[in-house]
Scaffold this active site. Sequence first.
Site, PDB file in Angstrom:
ATOM      1  N   HIS A 154      19.720 -37.535  -0.681  1.00 10.79           N
ATOM      2  CA  HIS A 154      18.874 -38.009   0.416  1.00 10.79           C
ATOM      3  C   HIS A 154      17.392 -37.794   0.101  1.00 10.79           C
ATOM      4  O   HIS A 154      16.570 -37.767   1.017  1.00 10.79           O
ATOM      5  CB  HIS A 154      19.281 -37.324   1.720  1.00 10.79           C
ATOM      6  CG  HIS A 154      20.698 -37.635   2.096  1.00 10.79           C
ATOM      7  ND1 HIS A 154      21.065 -38.862   2.612  1.00 10.79           N
ATOM      8  CD2 HIS A 154      21.847 -36.918   1.955  1.00 10.79           C
ATOM      9  CE1 HIS A 154      22.385 -38.868   2.816  1.00 10.79           C
ATOM     10  NE2 HIS A 154      22.870 -37.706   2.405  1.00 10.79           N
ATOM     11  N   TRP A 191      -2.644  -2.909  -1.710  1.00 15.26           N
ATOM     12  CA  TRP A 191      -2.239  -4.319  -1.781  1.00 15.26           C
ATOM     13  C   TRP A 191      -3.233  -5.049  -0.887  1.00 15.26           C
ATOM     14  O   TRP A 191      -3.233  -4.887   0.332  1.00 15.26           O
ATOM     15  CB  TRP A 191      -0.813  -4.478  -1.273  1.00 15.26           C
ATOM     16  CG  TRP A 191      -0.191  -5.810  -1.549  1.00 15.26           C
ATOM     17  CD1 TRP A 191       0.445  -6.201  -2.689  1.00 15.26           C
ATOM     18  CD2 TRP A 191      -0.130  -6.929  -0.653  1.00 15.26           C
ATOM     19  NE1 TRP A 191       0.903  -7.490  -2.557  1.00 15.26           N
ATOM     20  CE2 TRP A 191       0.565  -7.963  -1.326  1.00 15.26           C
ATOM     21  CE3 TRP A 191      -0.600  -7.167   0.639  1.00 15.26           C
ATOM     22  CZ2 TRP A 191       0.807  -9.208  -0.749  1.00 15.26           C
ATOM     23  CZ3 TRP A 191      -0.362  -8.402   1.222  1.00 15.26           C
ATOM     24  CH2 TRP A 191       0.337  -9.414   0.521  1.00 15.26           C
ATOM     25  N   GLU A 249      19.691 -17.222  -2.485  1.00 15.21           N
ATOM     26  CA  GLU A 249      19.303 -15.925  -3.027  1.00 15.21           C
ATOM     27  C   GLU A 249      19.066 -16.024  -4.541  1.00 15.21           C
ATOM     28  O   GLU A 249      18.118 -15.451  -5.069  1.00 15.21           O
ATOM     29  CB  GLU A 249      20.375 -14.883  -2.681  1.00 15.21           C
ATOM     30  CG  GLU A 249      20.133 -13.497  -3.222  1.00 15.21           C
ATOM     31  CD  GLU A 249      18.811 -12.877  -2.835  1.00 15.21           C
ATOM     32  OE1 GLU A 249      18.097 -13.422  -1.979  1.00 15.21           O
ATOM     33  OE2 GLU A 249      18.476 -11.839  -3.424  1.00 15.21           O
ATOM     34  N   ASN A 286      -2.899   2.485   5.052  1.00 19.29           N
ATOM     35  CA  ASN A 286      -1.858   1.465   4.877  1.00 19.29           C
ATOM     36  C   ASN A 286      -1.767   0.701   6.192  1.00 19.29           C
ATOM     37  O   ASN A 286      -1.713   1.309   7.255  1.00 19.29           O
ATOM     38  CB  ASN A 286      -0.527   2.173   4.563  1.00 19.29           C
ATOM     39  CG  ASN A 286       0.614   1.189   4.375  1.00 19.29           C
ATOM     40  OD1 ASN A 286       0.419  -0.026   4.402  1.00 19.29           O
ATOM     41  ND2 ASN A 286       1.809   1.713   4.186  1.00 19.29           N
ATOM     42  N   GLY A 287      -1.803  -0.628   6.129  1.00 16.42           N
ATOM     43  CA  GLY A 287      -1.691  -1.423   7.358  1.00 16.42           C
ATOM     44  C   GLY A 287      -2.912  -2.301   7.568  1.00 16.42           C
ATOM     45  O   GLY A 287      -3.691  -2.518   6.636  1.00 16.42           O
ATOM     46  N   ARG A 333       6.084  -0.593  -4.413  1.00 15.16           N
ATOM     47  CA  ARG A 333       5.744  -1.216  -3.140  1.00 15.16           C
ATOM     48  C   ARG A 333       4.823  -2.419  -3.326  1.00 15.16           C
ATOM     49  O   ARG A 333       4.656  -3.221  -2.420  1.00 15.16           O
ATOM     50  CB  ARG A 333       5.080  -0.194  -2.223  1.00 15.16           C
ATOM     51  CG  ARG A 333       5.990   0.964  -1.863  1.00 15.16           C
ATOM     52  CD  ARG A 333       5.222   2.084  -1.211  1.00 15.16           C
ATOM     53  NE  ARG A 333       4.765   1.740   0.110  1.00 15.16           N
ATOM     54  CZ  ARG A 333       5.420   1.965   1.239  1.00 15.16           C
ATOM     55  NH1 ARG A 333       6.598   2.550   1.176  1.00 15.16           N
ATOM     56  NH2 ARG A 333       4.940   1.623   2.403  1.00 15.16           N
ATOM     57  N   LYS A 387      15.498 -15.079  -6.331  1.00 14.25           N
ATOM     58  CA  LYS A 387      15.412 -14.068  -7.399  1.00 14.25           C
ATOM     59  C   LYS A 387      14.669 -14.626  -8.596  1.00 14.25           C
ATOM     60  O   LYS A 387      13.783 -13.991  -9.140  1.00 14.25           O
ATOM     61  CB  LYS A 387      16.807 -13.635  -7.878  1.00 14.25           C
ATOM     62  CG  LYS A 387      17.594 -12.664  -7.094  1.00 14.25           C
ATOM     63  CD  LYS A 387      17.025 -11.291  -6.954  1.00 14.25           C
ATOM     64  CE  LYS A 387      15.970 -11.206  -5.907  1.00 14.25           C
ATOM     65  NZ  LYS A 387      16.314 -10.968  -4.543  1.00 14.25           N
ATOM     66  N   GLU A 426      10.804 -15.232  -7.855  1.00 11.01           N
ATOM     67  CA  GLU A 426       9.926 -14.091  -7.626  1.00 11.01           C
ATOM     68  C   GLU A 426       9.654 -13.270  -8.881  1.00 11.01           C
ATOM     69  O   GLU A 426       8.577 -12.688  -9.007  1.00 11.01           O
ATOM     70  CB  GLU A 426      10.390 -13.210  -6.456  1.00 11.01           C
ATOM     71  CG  GLU A 426      11.686 -12.468  -6.626  1.00 11.01           C
ATOM     72  CD  GLU A 426      12.036 -11.625  -5.381  1.00 11.01           C
ATOM     73  OE1 GLU A 426      13.226 -11.425  -5.147  1.00 11.01           O
ATOM     74  OE2 GLU A 426      11.131 -11.170  -4.664  1.00 11.01           O
ATOM     75  N   LYS A 482       6.928  -4.571  -1.954  1.00 10.84           N
ATOM     76  CA  LYS A 482       8.326  -4.269  -1.641  1.00 10.84           C
ATOM     77  C   LYS A 482       8.573  -4.278  -0.140  1.00 10.84           C
ATOM     78  O   LYS A 482       9.562  -4.803   0.335  1.00 10.84           O
ATOM     79  CB  LYS A 482       8.688  -2.898  -2.230  1.00 10.84           C
ATOM     80  CG  LYS A 482      10.115  -2.457  -1.948  1.00 10.84           C
ATOM     81  CD  LYS A 482      11.096  -3.286  -2.748  1.00 10.84           C
ATOM     82  CE  LYS A 482      12.541  -2.917  -2.472  1.00 10.84           C
ATOM     83  NZ  LYS A 482      13.458  -3.960  -2.925  1.00 10.84           N
ATOM     84  N   CYS A 535       0.832  -1.209   0.000  1.00  4.71           N
ATOM     85  CA  CYS A 535       0.000   0.000   0.000  1.00  4.71           C
ATOM     86  C   CYS A 535       0.871   1.266   0.000  1.00  4.71           C
ATOM     87  O   CYS A 535       1.871   1.339   0.688  1.00  4.71           O
ATOM     88  CB  CYS A 535      -0.944   0.070   1.188  1.00  4.71           C
ATOM     89  SG  CYS A 535      -2.144  -1.239   1.223  1.00  4.71           S
TER      90      CYS A 535
HETATM   91  C1  AGP Z   1      13.487  -9.954  -2.083  1.00  6.46           C
HETATM   92  O1  AGP Z   1      13.696  -9.791  -3.420  1.00  6.46           O
HETATM   93  C2  AGP Z   1      12.158  -9.618  -1.584  1.00  6.46           C
HETATM   94  N1  AGP Z   1      11.698  -8.371  -2.014  1.00  6.46           N
HETATM   95  C3  AGP Z   1      11.930  -9.922  -0.104  1.00  6.46           C
HETATM   96  O2  AGP Z   1      12.330 -11.226   0.141  1.00  6.46           O
HETATM   97  C4  AGP Z   1      12.577  -8.983   0.935  1.00  6.46           C
HETATM   98  O3  AGP Z   1      13.946  -9.172   0.975  1.00  6.46           O
HETATM   99  C5  AGP Z   1      11.926  -9.259   2.303  1.00  6.46           C
HETATM  100  O4  AGP Z   1      10.566  -8.970   2.234  1.00  6.46           O
HETATM  101  C6  AGP Z   1      12.575  -8.458   3.419  1.00  6.46           C
HETATM  102  O5  AGP Z   1      12.406  -7.089   3.234  1.00  6.46           O
HETATM  103  P1  AGP Z   1      13.244  -6.043   4.050  1.00  6.46           P
HETATM  104  O6  AGP Z   1      14.668  -6.224   3.685  1.00  6.46           O
HETATM  105  O7  AGP Z   1      12.708  -4.713   3.631  1.00  6.46           O
HETATM  106  O8  AGP Z   1      13.016  -6.329   5.505  1.00  6.46           O
END
Ligand code: AGP
Length: 609
Positions: A505, A75, A482, A99-100, A27, A486, A489, A604, A2
Amino acid sequence: MCGIVGYVGNRDCTEVLMEGLSRLEYRGYDSAGIAVFEDQAIRVAKSKGRLADLQEKMKTEGVPKGHAGIGHTRWATHGEPSDRNSHPHGGGSVTIVHNGIIENYKRLKEFLLSKGIRFESDTDTEVVAQLLDYYYQKTPGNPVDAIIRTMQQLEGSYALGIIFADFPDMVFALRKESPLIVGVGENESFIASDVTAILRYTRKYFLLEPDEIAVLSRRETKIYDLHYRRIEKELKTADWDVSAAEKCGYEHFMLKEIHEQPTAVRTTITPRITEGMPDLTECGITPERLAAFRRIHVVACGTAMHAGMVGKYIIEKLAHVPVNVDIASEFRYREPLVGKGDLVIIISQSGETADSLAAMRLAKELGAETLAIVNAKGSSIAREADMLIYTHAGPEIAVASTKAYMVQIAVMYLLAFELAFAKGTITEEECRRLTALLQEVPEQIASLLEHKEMTQMIASELITADSLLYIGRGLDYALSMEGSLKLKEISYIHSESYAAGELKHGTISLITENMPVIAVATQRHLFDKTISNIKEVKARGAKVILVCHEGYTPEKDVADFCFPLPDFEDLLMPMLAVVPLQLIAYYTAVHKGTDVDKPRNLAKSVTVE
Ligand code: AGP
């Protein structure tokens, strides 16, 4: 998650709101809307989908014209994404954006229903709008009083932008947990979820604290506490310029941010190195203080947690201090064995991630000391931690984190070097040698970025895959987590990262010619072992992409493609090896035509748990 924008001034309000919302698109959102005072009446336009859908709708239904209003990208949490559930929401003479999450909205809704109030949406936000109006009707002409009474009833995390029909030249705002800033211009004022939304108009802003209420008019901004007492606040200046939040010729923010990594690392580490040695004293961290901790816990989410995994390997290896890495949403509910003498490191780009913030508060309650590694200045985690290291990556706009990860691990290296030296597990000479090598990393990353073609070619081979496996050992395993995140997502291709030695295993049963494997093998002492694991998947038909030091020519029974990395210190290889993994994910998503910077369902900054 949001985005909120609000404006009062002499400009075209709709234009300012839409421009601001476009800066907050990163976001994550699934609907958008605005409410603007037009000829003293509130006019609302909202739509499911992207801002472009809202623009289209306004073309047919008319663009609100005025000089004060609020806007929102939503969102969805309560109620599906739809026109009806989009913000702004109204209640009588009040219109709000939110927002929230309001945790007690059901109880409040029942109360309002019992008073005969009817609802048009499924959202918790409409409950707040109606409650505000309910209190406003009790003390008409006193909006702040209605706001305070409403805040006393709300449970949860929220930031609100509010307009009252009786006050056409004013915007009201407040926050609890969810971030909100108040921008100050020449005869104009703004509210926004973050400063990038208003950088085009002003760099001066107030950071609203929890339980503060802002009252904005053209001429001035007043801030009150919950007792209706005026608060004087420090006016801050954003040190980012507009270009930091623009693509500057790159096709996507993600690609721009990948290219910004050399600078981000340099800007983050340089001020923390004095005469060739790590120096974190400006962050309140002395070698003695660090050395006194008996155990370290790293708590974070997503990519930030993956940076913690790299940190674990290097701190344990260099400083011989045990490090647990926890997912924040697990840590906060599993009664963790944390207490006095422990250091809890919270890593977060946004500094507002709800689970990470809650985990940090819990760690403090349990008696541990907390150290935050945060990118967003003035964010909640940054403000509440006992010690703080800012990463200087600048604004990260793409939802998929790249440069923030890079600087998070850069800080983990500095910490590991400093701690190891303080503990006496490495000599001063070794500490200087490693610190000097860390300073060479930006140059190495820059040269890697000049050879993108191979990652484009590899990506073109991956687009038809339904599922992928990333494998590695030790630091390579930590890193492959990581790489895998990437890819999934942004390209929507399923992938998992696996410790190479653990495959047989169980997971090796998944291997077929339809499941490509990306193997990372940069740790020389583990190289032969990883190659054996690679041969096992290759023998079962997998197409293998190997990322390893240059100079190795794989046999046919090892890999189909090999991405060569510069011959560099093993310990620092994650900072180089992540670059091709980021680019492979990026180009795969581009080939597939996904919305790279705003992948579906993602936000985000995850400000709800
Ligand atoms: C990573 O590409 C994501 N956007 C997500 O995993 C992100 O790292 C996670 O939500 C943590 O966010 P922050 O670093 O703002 O706490």
